[in-house]
Each structure stands twice: as structure tokens, then as C-alpha cells.
Design a protein around this motif. Sequence first.
Motif, mmCIF file in Angstrom:
data_model
loop_
_atom_site.group_PDB
_atom_site.id
_atom_site.type_symbol
_atom_site.label_atom_id
_atom_site.label_comp_id
_atom_site.label_asym_id
_atom_site.label_seq_id
_atom_site.Cartn_x
_atom_site.Cartn_y
_atom_site.Cartn_z
ATOM 1 N N ARG A 270 0.725 -1.166 -0.127
ATOM 2 C CA ARG A 270 -0.186 0.012 -0.228
ATOM 3 C C ARG A 270 0.814 1.301 0.124
ATOM 4 N NH1 ARG A 270 -2.252 -2.415 4.417
ATOM 5 N NH2 ARG A 270 -4.303 -3.649 3.878
ATOM 6 N N ASP A 271 1.792 1.224 0.808
ATOM 7 C CA ASP A 271 2.911 2.380 0.874
ATOM 8 C C ASP A 271 3.435 2.621 -0.488
ATOM 9 O OD1 ASP A 271 4.081 4.323 2.572
ATOM 10 O OD2 ASP A 271 5.961 3.215 1.937
ATOM 11 N N GLU A 272 3.736 1.642 -1.168
ATOM 12 C CA GLU A 272 4.518 1.906 -2.596
ATOM 13 C C GLU A 272 3.479 2.364 -3.540
ATOM 14 O OE1 GLU A 272 6.034 -1.619 -4.342
ATOM 15 O OE2 GLU A 272 7.397 -1.787 -2.601
ATOM 16 N N ASN A 273 2.234 1.846 -3.363
ATOM 17 C CA ASN A 273 1.162 2.359 -4.381
ATOM 18 C C ASN A 273 0.753 3.736 -4.035
ATOM 19 O OD1 ASN A 273 0.827 0.220 -6.091
ATOM 20 N ND2 ASN A 273 -0.597 -0.899 -4.784
ATOM 21 N N GLY A 274 0.868 4.168 -2.737
ATOM 22 C CA GLY A 274 0.618 5.377 -2.419
ATOM 23 C C GLY A 274 1.481 6.467 -3.013
ATOM 24 N N GLU A 296 6.414 10.012 8.809
ATOM 25 C CA GLU A 296 5.920 8.634 8.439
ATOM 26 C C GLU A 296 6.848 7.764 7.722
ATOM 27 O OE1 GLU A 296 4.453 11.350 6.582
ATOM 28 O OE2 GLU A 296 5.986 10.408 5.159
ATOM 29 N N THR A 297 7.467 6.625 8.292
ATOM 30 C CA THR A 297 8.366 6.079 7.435
ATOM 31 C C THR A 297 7.684 4.989 6.854
ATOM 32 O OG1 THR A 297 9.093 5.161 9.500
ATOM 33 C CG2 THR A 297 10.607 6.667 8.296
ATOM 34 N N LEU A 298 6.554 4.675 7.195
ATOM 35 C CA LEU A 298 5.669 3.333 6.478
ATOM 36 C C LEU A 298 4.182 4.015 6.710
ATOM 37 C CD1 LEU A 298 5.990 0.988 4.744
ATOM 38 C CD2 LEU A 298 5.808 -0.166 7.087
ATOM 39 N N HIS A 299 3.683 4.237 5.598
ATOM 40 C CA HIS A 299 2.228 4.695 5.579
ATOM 41 C C HIS A 299 1.372 3.383 5.525
ATOM 42 C CE1 HIS A 299 -1.367 7.157 4.847
ATOM 43 N NE2 HIS A 299 -0.647 8.454 4.470
ATOM 44 N N THR A 300 0.343 3.403 6.326
ATOM 45 C CA THR A 300 -0.491 1.996 6.050
ATOM 46 C C THR A 300 -1.608 2.481 4.981
ATOM 47 O OG1 THR A 300 -2.400 2.779 7.421
ATOM 48 C CG2 THR A 300 -0.428 1.708 8.538
ATOM 49 N N TYR A 301 -1.837 3.651 4.515
ATOM 50 C CA TYR A 301 -2.969 3.883 3.631
ATOM 51 C C TYR A 301 -4.024 2.965 3.939
ATOM 52 C CZ TYR A 301 0.140 7.002 1.101
ATOM 53 O OH TYR A 301 0.879 8.049 0.474
ATOM 54 N N HIS A 302 -4.617 2.924 5.160
ATOM 55 C CA HIS A 302 -5.916 2.455 5.322
ATOM 56 C C HIS A 302 -6.872 3.378 4.452
ATOM 57 C CE1 HIS A 302 -9.557 1.038 7.253
ATOM 58 N NE2 HIS A 302 -9.740 2.274 7.751
ATOM 59 N N HIS A 384 -8.484 -1.408 0.615
ATOM 60 C CA HIS A 384 -8.161 -2.980 -0.273
ATOM 61 C C HIS A 384 -7.692 -2.708 -1.586
ATOM 62 C CE1 HIS A 384 -12.440 -1.872 -0.637
ATOM 63 N NE2 HIS A 384 -12.649 -2.750 -1.473
ATOM 64 N N ALA A 385 -8.372 -1.361 -2.227
ATOM 65 C CA ALA A 385 -7.916 -1.017 -3.595
ATOM 66 C C ALA A 385 -6.461 -0.697 -3.428
ATOM 67 C CB ALA A 385 -8.796 0.273 -4.028
ATOM 68 N N MET A 386 -5.858 -0.445 -2.503
ATOM 69 C CA MET A 386 -4.477 0.248 -2.493
ATOM 70 C C MET A 386 -3.575 -1.241 -2.334
ATOM 71 S SD MET A 386 -4.471 3.077 -2.736
ATOM 72 C CE MET A 386 -2.625 4.002 -2.496
ATOM 73 N N LEU A 387 -4.080 -2.322 -2.356
ATOM 74 C CA LEU A 387 -3.377 -3.636 -2.504
ATOM 75 C C LEU A 387 -3.611 -3.728 -3.926
ATOM 76 C CD1 LEU A 387 -4.909 -5.585 0.561
ATOM 77 C CD2 LEU A 387 -2.454 -4.676 0.241
ATOM 78 N N GLY A 388 -3.747 -3.225 -4.961
ATOM 79 C CA GLY A 388 -3.741 -3.433 -6.469
ATOM 80 C C GLY A 388 -2.317 -3.424 -6.969
ATOM 81 N N THR A 389 -2.375 -3.405 -8.376
ATOM 82 C CA THR A 389 -1.118 -3.555 -8.973
ATOM 83 C C THR A 389 -0.904 -1.753 -9.515
ATOM 84 O OG1 THR A 389 -2.332 -3.810 -11.039
ATOM 85 C CG2 THR A 389 -1.527 -5.776 -10.017
#
Length: 407
Positions: A270-274, A296-302, A384-389
Motif C-alpha cells: 500500500r505504501d508503494e502504491n500510495g 512517516e516511514t511507513l504509511h498504512t494507507y488505510h 483494499h484497492a491500495m493492494l492492487g497493481t
Amino acid sequence: MNITMKNDLAVNGGTKTVTKSFTWPVFDESDVQAVTQVAQSGQWGNPDCGGLVEKFEKEFATYCGSKYAIACVNGSVSLRLALIASGVRPGDEVIVPPYSFIATASTVIEANCVPVFVDIEPDTYNLDPSKIEAAITSRTRAIIPVHFAGQACDMDRIMEIAKKHNLFVVEDAAHGHGGEYKGKKLGSIGHAGSFSFQSSKNLNSGEGGLVITNDETLYNLMNSLRNVGRVKGGQWYEHHYAGCNYRITQFQAALLSRQLTRLEAQTKLRDENGKYLNTLLEPIEGITPLTRGHGETLHTYHLYIFKYDKTKFNGLPKKEFSEMLAAEGVPSFMGYPKPIYEQPLFQKKNFMCYAIPDYVDYSDVHCPVAEHACYEEAIWILQHAMLGTKEDMNQFVEAIKKIKRAV
Ligand SMILES: Cc1ncc(COP(=O)(O)O)c(C=O)c1O
């Protein structure tokens, strides 16, 4: 408005930009087996707070770099357990942000305390540290910073203010599982950190909550409060505090242990996709992603949040834009309709039996940044959309561009 392009919008019967469906929760046969084994064991409940519940608590505490964890029925009760155990008294004030789920403030009422709303920062939507001290009075006892959407609050500044004024800090990390601030896991920085495992959350067992802390006294008190006031070494029918049965089941714990094995990889994705979405959206006039770079060193993008400016979309109101985006197949939403203090609970003073002083009045409260976020600006893309490609992210952006061309 371009009529042909307008007719092409999915909201008007045109073809959707995004056809993939994004599912949540993510699970496989190992999760099913874990739950089946609990069913077969016949040990479904958790009267001693041991077994799989204790196992999960240890796993989660270790994952967060904290000493102790207390699992409980949900992420509202976890907030309240931490507040009550902190030693607040009726009428004490607790500083909260107005842009959050109601529980951030309603649990303060349920602890017989008074929520005091301090506005959010326009670029992160997190509690604005520069406005906290002006809200501190002789009655202030605690601060609840919410790592909103999974983006870390400015914890250095918040902890500095808390230390100066001797305030208790409960991090509301309901959106923050696995996220980091300057390399530290969210929830592990304040005196206590609260999590939710409700079904939409990044770590999920349908319902559930948890508090982490490094403070042994606080841990023992919260442990007792979630187990009807029982204490370690005490008798079954011996009750020391006004707690309740807030225990979770072994089913939830078994699921959470399985789900936790995926959390780090999901959070990094998610962090990468964000970050990728940020680069794609920044050039679009009228779309501004929330700003990173506050520690923020890791954003969860909830939630992936961007700010929408209708003046760059031919005056199209946010609500309509949001409906168009969802119709294009982007799992997205316009977010909270109003800041918490505008809810009837506060405006009508529906405090029922809670010991809230008569002078408390929310009719004059205004937090302009939170109001602007609710009414005009904030659009959420769901976790859950942030877990996409990367291709999925490209399509989300295509959907926004399609709307922009049409209006
Ligand atoms: C910021 C925040 N805090 C607290 C909660 C409460 O969690 P629960 O629904 O598990 O009680 C939520 C739930 O959505 C939340 O978003």
C-alpha cells in the motif's frame, strides 16, 4: 460540460474505467484451518485471557516493539480502557481531532470526560500540534492523536507538549496497524496505543480491538478492566475494578495471528502504491494528495486521501465527483459528512447519564480545516484497492481524468 464525454461517464450509463473487483479480507486455507481447529478444540471462549488470545497479544506487542498488549472487543473499548486506566476523573478534558470516526470523541464521553476539539493540519489531516497548547486548560489530562488514514501524526511535537503539561497520550491507531513514525511502529510511541480489528481495518477479525503499552501498572489495570475487574492470582468471583467482559474469542485470536503474518507485506505494498499514486496525481490541476514527509516511514494507507478542488472541475460539487468516481469502479468515498462536533451527540448534548459538566457547549466550536475537508475537499480511496497493481493505480487516475474531461 462536454455532452458526448458526459454520456461516456459510468454514472450516466457509460463503460466503467475500472472493471476489476477488489476483495477484502484476504485469506486462504490456513485461515480457514485456524478457525476450524478452534471449533474442533471446543475452547471457543477466553475466560482466563490466555490460550490463543495471549499468543496473539504477545505476537502483536512484539511486532509493535511494545511490552504489553490487551485484546478486547473493539477499537472503541480499547480507547476507553486506556483512558480510564490513565486515571482521568469526571469532567477532565481530553484533546481530540474533529476529523475522525465518532469513537475518538464518544469514548471520551463514555469515560465521563470532555472532548476538546483541536483542528487538523491542512496538508496531513492529522491533529495540528501548533494548535494544541492554546486548548490546554487546568482540566486537560490527555491527548488522543489519531494517525488518520495510517499517516503518522507529528509524535515528537505531541509528546513534547504532553511532557511539558503532564498529559497522557493514547494514540488512536485504528487505521495504523504496521505503520511507522521515524522507524517506530504507530501505537508504540505514546503512553498507550489503541487499535481496531473491525472488518474494514487493515488487520481484521470481523470485530476486535487492542491496546499496547510499555507501562506495567497500566497493563495490569487494563487487563483487569477488560476481564470484569479480576486480577492476576485472584479468585474467579473476586472483582477489584468496575470493568466488564470485554474479552475476545479464541476464533478472533486465531484469525488475527494468521492475518498478522500478511500485514507487513500488505502495508509495504500500500505504501508503494500510495507513493506511486502521489506522483501520478500531483500534476492534475484540482487534485492534491495529502503531503508526506512529516516523519512517516511507513504509511498504512488505510485510506488514500486526496484533496479535490471543484473550481478546477467546472464547479462540480465534491459529492457528485465522488459518486462519479465510485461509478467508474474506483473503490472510493467522500468520507465523513461533518466534523465530529457537529454530530447530534454534541450539538444536542445527548450525554445521558455521563458526568459531563453543564457548561460544556459545542454550538460555537469551529475547526475550519476539518470543516473544509468534510464539505469540500476530502476524497478517500479505500485500503483494499491500495493492494492492487501499478496498472490498477493507473486506472484510478484514468477515471479521474475522464471525469475532468467530461465536466
Ligand atoms: C479512527 C478510529 N478510531 C476508533 C475506531 C473504533 O473502532 P471500532 O469500530 O473497532 O470500535 C474507528 C473505527 O472505525 C476509527 O476509525
